[in-house]
Design an enzyme around this catalytic site. Structure first.
Site, PDB file in Angstrom:
ATOM      1  N   ASN A  27       0.873  -1.183   0.000  1.00 48.49           N
ATOM      2  CA  ASN A  27       0.000   0.000   0.000  1.00 48.49           C
ATOM      3  C   ASN A  27       0.906   1.227   0.000  1.00 48.49           C
ATOM      4  O   ASN A  27       1.497   1.557   1.029  1.00 48.49           O
ATOM      5  CB  ASN A  27      -0.887  -0.036   1.251  1.00 48.49           C
ATOM      6  CG  ASN A  27      -1.670   1.244   1.459  1.00 48.49           C
ATOM      7  OD1 ASN A  27      -1.776   2.076   0.548  1.00 48.49           O
ATOM      8  ND2 ASN A  27      -2.213   1.418   2.656  1.00 48.49           N
ATOM      9  N   TRP A  28       1.019   1.867  -1.152  1.00 41.68           N
ATOM     10  CA  TRP A  28       1.945   3.014  -1.271  1.00 41.68           C
ATOM     11  C   TRP A  28       1.372   4.293  -0.650  1.00 41.68           C
ATOM     12  O   TRP A  28       2.064   5.281  -0.548  1.00 41.68           O
ATOM     13  CB  TRP A  28       2.297   3.248  -2.750  1.00 41.68           C
ATOM     14  CG  TRP A  28       3.382   2.338  -3.244  1.00 41.68           C
ATOM     15  CD1 TRP A  28       3.852   1.202  -2.635  1.00 41.68           C
ATOM     16  CD2 TRP A  28       4.167   2.485  -4.442  1.00 41.68           C
ATOM     17  NE1 TRP A  28       4.860   0.640  -3.385  1.00 41.68           N
ATOM     18  CE2 TRP A  28       5.066   1.400  -4.495  1.00 41.68           C
ATOM     19  CE3 TRP A  28       4.168   3.417  -5.481  1.00 41.68           C
ATOM     20  CZ2 TRP A  28       5.983   1.234  -5.541  1.00 41.68           C
ATOM     21  CZ3 TRP A  28       5.074   3.253  -6.532  1.00 41.68           C
ATOM     22  CH2 TRP A  28       5.969   2.178  -6.551  1.00 41.68           C
ATOM     23  N   LYS A  29       0.094   4.271  -0.289  1.00 40.66           N
ATOM     24  CA  LYS A  29      -0.551   5.475   0.276  1.00 40.66           C
ATOM     25  C   LYS A  29      -0.316   6.664  -0.657  1.00 40.66           C
ATOM     26  O   LYS A  29      -0.277   6.485  -1.867  1.00 40.66           O
ATOM     27  CB  LYS A  29      -0.051   5.728   1.697  1.00 40.66           C
ATOM     28  CG  LYS A  29      -0.127   4.465   2.562  1.00 40.66           C
ATOM     29  CD  LYS A  29       0.055   4.712   4.025  1.00 40.66           C
ATOM     30  CE  LYS A  29      -0.074   3.383   4.768  1.00 40.66           C
ATOM     31  NZ  LYS A  29      -0.072   3.511   6.203  1.00 40.66           N
TER      32      LYS A  29
ATOM     33  N   HIS B 169      -9.562   1.480   4.652  1.00 45.87           N
ATOM     34  CA  HIS B 169      -8.312   1.624   5.407  1.00 45.87           C
ATOM     35  C   HIS B 169      -8.566   2.558   6.597  1.00 45.87           C
ATOM     36  O   HIS B 169      -9.328   3.519   6.485  1.00 45.87           O
ATOM     37  CB  HIS B 169      -7.213   2.184   4.500  1.00 45.87           C
ATOM     38  CG  HIS B 169      -5.862   2.126   5.145  1.00 45.87           C
ATOM     39  ND1 HIS B 169      -5.472   3.043   6.094  1.00 45.87           N
ATOM     40  CD2 HIS B 169      -4.832   1.253   4.998  1.00 45.87           C
ATOM     41  CE1 HIS B 169      -4.247   2.727   6.503  1.00 45.87           C
ATOM     42  NE2 HIS B 169      -3.841   1.650   5.851  1.00 45.87           N
TER      43      HIS B 169
ATOM     44  N   GLU C 263      -6.918   4.883   7.794  1.00 43.69           N
ATOM     45  CA  GLU C 263      -6.655   6.305   7.515  1.00 43.69           C
ATOM     46  C   GLU C 263      -7.870   6.955   6.865  1.00 43.69           C
ATOM     47  O   GLU C 263      -8.170   8.125   7.103  1.00 43.69           O
ATOM     48  CB  GLU C 263      -5.394   6.437   6.640  1.00 43.69           C
ATOM     49  CG  GLU C 263      -4.135   6.153   7.462  1.00 43.69           C
ATOM     50  CD  GLU C 263      -2.963   5.633   6.669  1.00 43.69           C
ATOM     51  OE1 GLU C 263      -2.962   5.724   5.420  1.00 43.69           O
ATOM     52  OE2 GLU C 263      -2.018   5.118   7.307  1.00 43.69           O
TER      53      GLU C 263
ATOM     54  N   GLU D  11      -5.595  -4.571  10.525  1.00 41.58           N
ATOM     55  CA  GLU D  11      -4.517  -3.611  10.748  1.00 41.58           C
ATOM     56  C   GLU D  11      -4.808  -2.816  12.022  1.00 41.58           C
ATOM     57  O   GLU D  11      -5.598  -1.857  11.998  1.00 41.58           O
ATOM     58  CB  GLU D  11      -4.418  -2.633   9.580  1.00 41.58           C
ATOM     59  CG  GLU D  11      -4.113  -3.286   8.257  1.00 41.58           C
ATOM     60  CD  GLU D  11      -3.554  -2.279   7.261  1.00 41.58           C
ATOM     61  OE1 GLU D  11      -2.423  -2.467   6.808  1.00 41.58           O
ATOM     62  OE2 GLU D  11      -4.251  -1.294   6.963  1.00 41.58           O
TER      63      GLU D  11
ATOM     64  N   GLY E  45       2.582   2.271  10.747  1.00 41.97           N
ATOM     65  CA  GLY E  45       3.612   3.302  10.623  1.00 41.97           C
ATOM     66  C   GLY E  45       4.330   3.623  11.924  1.00 41.97           C
ATOM     67  O   GLY E  45       5.061   4.617  11.995  1.00 41.97           O
TER      68      GLY E  45
ATOM     69  N   SER F 201       3.263  -2.143  10.306  1.00 37.11           N
ATOM     70  CA  SER F 201       4.696  -2.274  10.595  1.00 37.11           C
ATOM     71  C   SER F 201       5.274  -3.647  10.234  1.00 37.11           C
ATOM     72  O   SER F 201       6.156  -4.161  10.922  1.00 37.11           O
ATOM     73  CB  SER F 201       4.999  -1.930  12.049  1.00 37.11           C
ATOM     74  OG  SER F 201       4.690  -0.561  12.305  1.00 37.11           O
TER      75      SER F 201
ATOM     76  N   GLY G 296       2.731  -1.142   4.234  1.00 32.71           N
ATOM     77  CA  GLY G 296       2.818   0.266   3.852  1.00 32.71           C
ATOM     78  C   GLY G 296       4.255   0.652   3.545  1.00 32.71           C
ATOM     79  O   GLY G 296       4.781   0.377   2.469  1.00 32.71           O
ATOM     80  N   GLY G 297       4.922   1.278   4.519  1.00 33.72           N
ATOM     81  CA  GLY G 297       6.265   1.843   4.325  1.00 33.72           C
ATOM     82  C   GLY G 297       7.252   0.898   3.655  1.00 33.72           C
ATOM     83  O   GLY G 297       7.998   1.311   2.750  1.00 33.72           O
TER      84      GLY G 297
HETATM   85  P1  PGA Z   1       2.844   0.297   7.562  1.00 30.91           P
HETATM   86  O1  PGA Z   1       1.369   0.573   6.954  1.00 30.91           O
HETATM   87  O2  PGA Z   1       3.311  -1.005   6.991  1.00 30.91           O
HETATM   88  O3  PGA Z   1       3.678   1.466   7.080  1.00 30.91           O
HETATM   89  O4  PGA Z   1       2.700   0.248   9.041  1.00 30.91           O
HETATM   90  C1  PGA Z   1       0.452  -0.470   6.772  1.00 30.91           C
HETATM   91  C2  PGA Z   1      -0.838   0.056   6.179  1.00 30.91           C
HETATM   92  O5  PGA Z   1      -1.286   1.145   6.584  1.00 30.91           O
HETATM   93  O6  PGA Z   1      -1.445  -0.589   5.297  1.00 30.91           O
END
Ligand code: PGA
Length: 250
Positions: A11-13, A97, A99, A167, A173, A213, A234-235
């Site tokens: 997930n590149w956000k 998600h 967010e 999640e 993050g 994470s 994500g990251g």
């Molecule tokens: P993260 O994000 O791996 O950077 O913690 C995961 C996500 O929000 O899908």
């Protein structure tokens, strides 16, 4: 239930421009040289979907969106419909998600409507759920996540391919991850909620991904936990080397 073929989704956000295509090319060529038994996907920002889909064409990397509107089209300035994502080359879409739930007020009902829109466009939804730190500390993680699953999973999922991603909001993050026992407890609850909601055939088979994470260093342990059918990353999905480390650990 142990699933040996995992679904590893990046997930590149709101990250990624044309110059970052090279990361997907590097990923695709590494997987061409040494194929993975797992399903691998990248969900870039919508602006990159078509370019990534072309770059990864015929390869082992599927492309997905990060959200879609619940309507098939119309006067919704700035929004993107599920069929537009599919038209650009997406096969999957992340929905609900945390967010988006937190920053854009997305409710379970709205997420369920988006899931229906995605299915109607032929996309495979990845439905995200997860508790906040406050909810976990209050002992409510399982109840919160179970309710999110039931509220976000419409009847239209019956007979369709889809995934759920657990999640925990406090793990996204932050570098913090739940213990294996905590992950397994919630994944079992997600499975039970899916079966209650959709029946054993449909609710019993969908992969349940863990996200929050996930890194090359913790991926092996997380991916081997009971009822973990993959990872939403994500990251660590932004760089081919890190993402490959996670794929190879599974
Ligand atoms: P993260 O994000 O791996 O950077 O913690 C995961 C996500 O929000 O899908």
């Amino acid at each position: 239930m142990k699933q040996s073929v995992k679904m590893i989704v990046g997930n590149w956000k709101m990250n990624g421009r044309g110059e970052d295509l090279s990361e997907v090319l590097a990923l695709a060529s590494a997987l061409a040289v040494q194929p993975s038994e797992h399903r691998v996907a990248i969900c870039p920002p919508a602006t990159l979907i078509e370019r990534l889909a072309r770059a990864a064409v015929g390869g082992a990397v599927e492309i997905g969106g990060q959200d879609c509107h619940e309507a098939p089209g119309g006067a919704f300035t700035g929004s993107i419909s599920a069929s537009m994502l599919a038209d650009a080359g997406a096969r999957l879409v992340i929905l609900g998600h945390s967010e988006r739930r937190a920053a854009f007020g997305e409710s379970d009902g709205l997420v369920a409507a988006k899931v229906e829109a995605a299915l109607a466009a032929g996309l495979e939804p990845i439905i995200c759920v997860g508790e906040t730190l406050e909810q976990r500390e209050a002992g409510d993680a399982v109840a919160v996540v179970s309710a999110q699953v039931k509220g976000s999973a419409p009847d239209a999922l019956k007979g369709q391919a889809f995934a759920v991603a657990y999640e925990p909001v406090w793990a996204i993050g932050t570098g913090l991850t739940p213990t294996t026992g905590q992950i397994e407890e919630v994944h079992r609850a997600v499975r039970a909620a899916l079966i209650e909601r959709l029946g054993v055939n449909d609710g019993g088979a969908a992969p349940i991904l863990y996200g929050g994470s996930v890194k090359p260093g913790n991926a092996a342990e997380i991916l081997s936990a009971d009822e973990v059918g993959g990872a939403l990353v994500g990251g660590a999905s932004l760089k081919a080397e890190d993402f490959l480390g996670i794929i190879r650990a599974g």
